[in-house]
Design a protein around this motif. Structure first.
Motif, PDB file in Angstrom:
ATOM      1  N   VAL A  83       0.841  -1.201   0.000  1.00  0.00           N
ATOM      2  CA  VAL A  83       0.000   0.000   0.000  1.00  0.00           C
ATOM      3  C   VAL A  83       0.872   1.246   0.000  1.00  0.00           C
ATOM      4  CG1 VAL A  83      -1.716   1.315   1.295  1.00  0.00           C
ATOM      5  CG2 VAL A  83      -1.968  -1.144   1.050  1.00  0.00           C
ATOM      6  N   SER A  84       1.933   1.234   0.765  1.00  0.00           N
ATOM      7  CA  SER A  84       2.859   2.359   0.778  1.00  0.00           C
ATOM      8  C   SER A  84       3.495   2.557  -0.604  1.00  0.00           C
ATOM      9  CB  SER A  84       3.939   2.118   1.839  1.00  0.00           C
ATOM     10  OG  SER A  84       4.812   3.204   1.910  1.00  0.00           O
ATOM     11  N   GLY A  85       3.840   1.450  -1.268  1.00  0.00           N
ATOM     12  CA  GLY A  85       4.378   1.532  -2.625  1.00  0.00           C
ATOM     13  C   GLY A  85       3.365   2.088  -3.611  1.00  0.00           C
ATOM     14  N   LEU A  86       2.097   1.714  -3.454  1.00  0.00           N
ATOM     15  CA  LEU A  86       1.032   2.249  -4.311  1.00  0.00           C
ATOM     16  C   LEU A  86       0.905   3.760  -4.138  1.00  0.00           C
ATOM     17  CD1 LEU A  86      -1.779  -0.410  -3.792  1.00  0.00           C
ATOM     18  CD2 LEU A  86      -0.436  -0.048  -5.856  1.00  0.00           C
ATOM     19  N   VAL A  87       0.970   4.189  -2.894  1.00  0.00           N
ATOM     20  CA  VAL A  87       0.860   5.617  -2.605  1.00  0.00           C
ATOM     21  C   VAL A  87       2.049   6.360  -3.216  1.00  0.00           C
ATOM     22  CG1 VAL A  87       0.911   7.351  -0.756  1.00  0.00           C
ATOM     23  CG2 VAL A  87      -0.534   5.329  -0.538  1.00  0.00           C
ATOM     24  N   SER A  88       3.257   5.819  -3.055  1.00  0.00           N
ATOM     25  CA  SER A  88       4.438   6.499  -3.599  1.00  0.00           C
ATOM     26  C   SER A  88       4.448   6.493  -5.126  1.00  0.00           C
ATOM     27  CB  SER A  88       5.732   5.899  -3.048  1.00  0.00           C
ATOM     28  OG  SER A  88       6.007   4.667  -3.667  1.00  0.00           O
ATOM     29  N   ALA A  89       3.833   5.491  -5.739  1.00  0.00           N
ATOM     30  CA  ALA A  89       3.731   5.431  -7.201  1.00  0.00           C
ATOM     31  C   ALA A  89       2.576   6.286  -7.711  1.00  0.00           C
ATOM     32  CB  ALA A  89       3.552   3.996  -7.658  1.00  0.00           C
ATOM     33  N   GLN A  90       1.798   6.863  -6.806  1.00  0.00           N
ATOM     34  CA  GLN A  90       0.648   7.700  -7.119  1.00  0.00           C
ATOM     35  C   GLN A  90      -0.349   6.971  -8.022  1.00  0.00           C
ATOM     36  OE1 GLN A  90       2.404  11.288  -8.671  1.00  0.00           O
ATOM     37  NE2 GLN A  90       2.986  11.991  -6.637  1.00  0.00           N
ATOM     38  N   MET A  91      -0.574   5.694  -7.702  1.00  0.00           N
ATOM     39  CA  MET A  91      -1.544   4.905  -8.455  1.00  0.00           C
ATOM     40  C   MET A  91      -2.929   5.104  -7.853  1.00  0.00           C
ATOM     41  SD  MET A  91       0.426   1.395  -9.355  1.00  0.00           S
ATOM     42  CE  MET A  91      -0.643   1.027 -10.720  1.00  0.00           C
ATOM     43  N   ALA A  92      -3.893   5.324  -8.714  1.00  0.00           N
ATOM     44  CA  ALA A  92      -5.272   5.490  -8.265  1.00  0.00           C
ATOM     45  C   ALA A  92      -5.847   4.129  -7.891  1.00  0.00           C
ATOM     46  CB  ALA A  92      -6.110   6.127  -9.366  1.00  0.00           C
ATOM     47  N   ALA A  93      -6.794   4.120  -6.977  1.00  0.00           N
ATOM     48  CA  ALA A  93      -7.392   2.869  -6.506  1.00  0.00           C
ATOM     49  C   ALA A  93      -8.058   2.099  -7.637  1.00  0.00           C
ATOM     50  CB  ALA A  93      -8.388   3.148  -5.393  1.00  0.00           C
ATOM     51  N   ASP A  94      -8.580   2.797  -8.652  1.00  0.00           N
ATOM     52  CA  ASP A  94      -9.234   2.091  -9.758  1.00  0.00           C
ATOM     53  C   ASP A  94      -8.246   1.447 -10.727  1.00  0.00           C
ATOM     54  OD1 ASP A  94      -8.339   4.477 -10.842  1.00  0.00           O
ATOM     55  OD2 ASP A  94     -10.148   4.814 -12.046  1.00  0.00           O
ATOM     56  N   GLN A  95      -6.950   1.683 -10.537  1.00  0.00           N
ATOM     57  CA  GLN A  95      -5.919   1.056 -11.360  1.00  0.00           C
ATOM     58  C   GLN A  95      -5.411  -0.242 -10.740  1.00  0.00           C
ATOM     59  OE1 GLN A  95      -3.323   4.651 -11.355  1.00  0.00           O
ATOM     60  NE2 GLN A  95      -3.190   4.223 -13.543  1.00  0.00           N
ATOM     61  N   VAL A  96      -5.855  -0.530  -9.534  1.00  0.00           N
ATOM     62  CA  VAL A  96      -5.317  -1.655  -8.768  1.00  0.00           C
ATOM     63  C   VAL A  96      -6.441  -2.599  -8.373  1.00  0.00           C
ATOM     64  CG1 VAL A  96      -4.105  -2.291  -6.643  1.00  0.00           C
ATOM     65  CG2 VAL A  96      -3.497  -0.189  -7.848  1.00  0.00           C
ATOM     66  N   ARG A  97      -6.172  -3.889  -8.422  1.00  0.00           N
ATOM     67  CA  ARG A  97      -7.088  -4.906  -7.909  1.00  0.00           C
ATOM     68  C   ARG A  97      -6.362  -5.635  -6.791  1.00  0.00           C
ATOM     69  NH1 ARG A  97      -9.637  -1.886 -10.157  1.00  0.00           N
ATOM     70  NH2 ARG A  97     -11.102  -2.208 -11.853  1.00  0.00           N
ATOM     71  N   TRP A  98      -6.968  -5.681  -5.626  1.00  0.00           N
ATOM     72  CA  TRP A  98      -6.355  -6.222  -4.423  1.00  0.00           C
ATOM     73  C   TRP A  98      -7.101  -7.472  -3.994  1.00  0.00           C
ATOM     74  CZ3 TRP A  98      -2.386  -4.011  -1.429  1.00  0.00           C
ATOM     75  CH2 TRP A  98      -2.188  -4.594  -0.188  1.00  0.00           C
TER      76      TRP A  98
END
Length: 125
Positions: A83-98
């Motif tokens: 999650v920290s990596g997602l935030v630092s990569a500035q990825m939007a939540a709709d670009q990710v499937r968890w």
């Protein structure tokens, strides 16, 4: 002779038939609601430790149409790191499937159900 205990692997919650008959829900709908809780990205704690090198490596691994698989024992910080990596990569939540997996997800039908929920695929009867 009838079966005394409802089988776990039939894809429905133990009281699903009763609830379906009395509330208008479709068969299996209650268990799918429970599984939906496992496809949400957890929040980053406000007092989290900053790990820029790890964040960078995770951000680099998150390519378009890629899959990041991370495995370690409980409590090692997997979710927090990703999650920290997602935030630092500035990825939007709709670009990710968890998907949060556990040992019960080894059954193909259970895993595929989670995957379908994460990908927001329409349910089939």
């Amino acid at each position: 002779m009838g079966q005394c205990v409802k089988p776990f692997n039939d894809g429905c919650a133990a009281n699903d038939e009763f609830q379906s008959a009395n509330s208008g829900l479709q068969r299996g709908e209650l268990i799918r609601d429970l599984l939906r809780q496992r496809v949400h990205i957890p929040p980053v704690p406000s007092d989290s430790m900053v790990r820029p090198k790890l964040d960078t490596r995770i951000a680099e691994a998150l390519t378009s149409r890629g899959v990041l698989f991370l495995e370690a024992p409980c409590g090692y910080g997997k979710s927090h790191a990703v999650v920290s990596g997602l935030v630092s990569a500035q990825m939007a939540a709709d670009q990710v499937r968890w998907i949060t997996l556990n040992s019960q997800d080894n059954a193909p039908s259970r895993f595929l159900t989670l995957l379908a929920i994460a990908l927001d695929l329409p349910e089939t009867p």
